[in-house]
Design an enzyme around this catalytic site. Sequence first.
Site, PDB file in Angstrom:
ATOM      1  N   ALA A 149       0.829  -1.220   0.000  1.00 20.87           N
ATOM      2  CA  ALA A 149       0.000   0.000   0.000  1.00 20.87           C
ATOM      3  C   ALA A 149       0.857   1.261   0.000  1.00 20.87           C
ATOM      4  O   ALA A 149       2.089   1.205   0.015  1.00 20.87           O
ATOM      5  CB  ALA A 149      -0.905  -0.016   1.233  1.00 20.87           C
ATOM      6  N   ASN A 150       0.164   2.395  -0.064  1.00 17.82           N
ATOM      7  CA  ASN A 150       0.721   3.726   0.247  1.00 17.82           C
ATOM      8  C   ASN A 150       1.926   4.167  -0.582  1.00 17.82           C
ATOM      9  O   ASN A 150       2.744   4.972  -0.124  1.00 17.82           O
ATOM     10  CB  ASN A 150       1.055   3.823   1.745  1.00 17.82           C
TER      11      ASN A 150
ATOM     12  N   TYR B  56       4.631   2.503  -1.817  1.00 14.74           N
ATOM     13  CA  TYR B  56       5.962   1.906  -1.673  1.00 14.74           C
ATOM     14  C   TYR B  56       6.196   0.870  -2.780  1.00 14.74           C
ATOM     15  O   TYR B  56       5.383   0.742  -3.703  1.00 14.74           O
ATOM     16  CB  TYR B  56       6.122   1.346  -0.257  1.00 14.74           C
TER      17      TYR B  56
HETATM   18  C1  LIG Z   1       2.340   7.307  12.863  1.00 15.05           C
HETATM   19  C2  LIG Z   1       1.830   6.477  11.716  1.00 15.05           C
HETATM   20  C3  LIG Z   1       2.654   5.532  11.142  1.00 15.05           C
HETATM   21  C4  LIG Z   1       2.185   4.705  10.104  1.00 15.05           C
HETATM   22  N1  LIG Z   1       3.008   3.726   9.603  1.00 15.05           N
HETATM   23  C5  LIG Z   1       2.510   2.830   8.715  1.00 15.05           C
HETATM   24  C6  LIG Z   1       3.280   1.705   8.323  1.00 15.05           C
HETATM   25  O1  LIG Z   1       4.407   1.471   8.788  1.00 15.05           O
HETATM   26  N2  LIG Z   1       2.731   0.860   7.426  1.00 15.05           N
HETATM   27  C7  LIG Z   1       1.478   1.065   6.895  1.00 15.05           C
HETATM   28  O2  LIG Z   1       1.015   0.265   6.074  1.00 15.05           O
HETATM   29  N3  LIG Z   1       0.727   2.127   7.267  1.00 15.05           N
HETATM   30  C8  LIG Z   1       1.188   2.987   8.184  1.00 15.05           C
HETATM   31  N4  LIG Z   1       0.399   4.013   8.624  1.00 15.05           N
HETATM   32  C9  LIG Z   1      -0.996   4.103   8.164  1.00 15.05           C
HETATM   33  C10 LIG Z   1      -1.924   3.416   9.192  1.00 15.05           C
HETATM   34  O3  LIG Z   1      -1.716   2.003   9.168  1.00 15.05           O
HETATM   35  C11 LIG Z   1      -3.402   3.687   8.854  1.00 15.05           C
HETATM   36  O4  LIG Z   1      -3.664   3.261   7.542  1.00 15.05           O
HETATM   37  C12 LIG Z   1      -3.755   5.159   8.983  1.00 15.05           C
HETATM   38  O5  LIG Z   1      -3.279   5.690  10.213  1.00 15.05           O
HETATM   39  C13 LIG Z   1      -5.283   5.363   8.909  1.00 15.05           C
HETATM   40  O6  LIG Z   1      -5.926   4.650   9.951  1.00 15.05           O
HETATM   41  P1  LIG Z   1      -6.468   5.420  11.273  1.00 15.05           P
HETATM   42  O7  LIG Z   1      -7.425   6.442  10.761  1.00 15.05           O
HETATM   43  O8  LIG Z   1      -7.158   4.351  12.058  1.00 15.05           O
HETATM   44  O9  LIG Z   1      -5.312   6.030  11.950  1.00 15.05           O
HETATM   45  C14 LIG Z   1       0.859   4.865   9.620  1.00 15.05           C
HETATM   46  C15 LIG Z   1       0.039   5.855  10.187  1.00 15.05           C
HETATM   47  C16 LIG Z   1       0.505   6.636  11.231  1.00 15.05           C
HETATM   48  C17 LIG Z   1      -0.431   7.655  11.855  1.00 15.05           C
END
Ligand SMILES: Cc1cc2nc3c(=O)[nH]c(=O)nc-3n(C[C@H](O)[C@H](O)[C@H](O)COP(=O)(O)O)c2cc1C
Length: 364
Positions: A174-175, A177
């Site tokens: 995802a995201n 990468y």
């Molecule tokens: C501090 C932080 C670090 C994150 N690191 C990752 C990560 O390492 N891998 C990943 O797939 N998403 C990462 N995310 C995204 C979260 O997994 C999630 O998709 C995002 O916070 C939205 O969900 P929420 O609204 O419940 O916070 C990160 C988000 C935050 C806030």
Amino acid sequence: MRLLEAFSGTAIQLPNRIAMAPMTRGRADDTTGVPHPRTAEYYAQRASAGLIVSEGVWVDRTGKSGPGIPGLVTEQQTSAWREVTRAVHEQGGQIFAQLWHAGRVSHPGVTGRTPVAPSAVRQAGRIFSAEGWTDTVEPRALSEDEIGEVVQDFAAAARRAVEAGFDGVELHGANGYLIQEFLAGNTNRRADRYGGSVTGRLAFPLEVVAAVTDQIGAARVALRISPGNPENDIVEDDWKEVYSRLLAELRRYELAYLHVIDTPDAEALSHLRPLWPGTLVANLRSEDPTSSGEGESLIESGLADVVAFGRLFIANPDLPARFALQAPLAQADRDVYYGARLDGYTDFPAFEPDSAKSACSACS
Ligand SMILES: Cc1cc2nc3c(=O)[nH]c(=O)nc-3n(C[C@H](O)[C@H](O)[C@H](O)COP(=O)(O)O)c2cc1C
């Protein structure tokens, strides 16, 4: 509350339908990539989640995205993760390791190396490196041989994850990468068998899934995707076709789960859920953290079996209990999300009904 009901999938059985989403916290030793000594305590505090997905963990140093991100490559890293999984298991929890290669979303200031990607297409925007926010650099396109090596890096990290006691691995697709960079047309401009057509763009992600399932068994493997997510300068106008085809290929494995990041309109989930008979974990990406109400709707509507909560878990280690009690939720300051600091990591207390006012000055 449906979120508090047990879940039984083909590969995973969970005491509730609340997962802790993977979250990078940047507390690992930046030189060795060994998780911080308090990381075991941090995850053990959150072990009432039905499932914990660890912060992204690099499978090769070139794929490290920022300062303080841990790896799963060396013996020292593996031993430290063993302490983490033991602590979570002692609290009755389950934990998957999120395996991560950041692709072009990296910087020589982080790894000492030029980032690699499907194609030499620079990411718009800036990136956080050891020197703070800095301009991105143009990545180097991987050769076909190098792609094979990265596939093996994922497989080796998966084997180490099992050695370290993880219950499984979640591949970070995802995201923006590396895995998503192969899927997206704006980052994958290759003309060889790893690009060109949708079939070509699917080749690397599917080779990673094949190698990792071969190594540790499909029941211990999950994949996280974020169809159409523009994060990190991704353009996926054709996401419906790409991800429908990806899921059609993945159905042959009985994966532990598919993890889908969507926006609150749930367009990707509505499109993909009918195509995925297996376990589906959903997480919403928006300005505000995914809420219990949104989670309930995702379960009620059948769009998800399990819901992953990210930011709420930072300041609420006992999130399932707080949902059950409809207790106030503490807020974490964004400044503590990342970084080599100890405040804002293991110091958020569990909710205590009797001393709610004094224990929860940060609650809203
Ligand atoms: C501090 C932080 C670090 C994150 N690191 C990752 C990560 O390492 N891998 C990943 O797939 N998403 C990462 N995310 C995204 C979260 O997994 C999630 O998709 C995002 O916070 C939205 O969900 P929420 O609204 O419940 O916070 C990160 C988000 C935050 C806030």
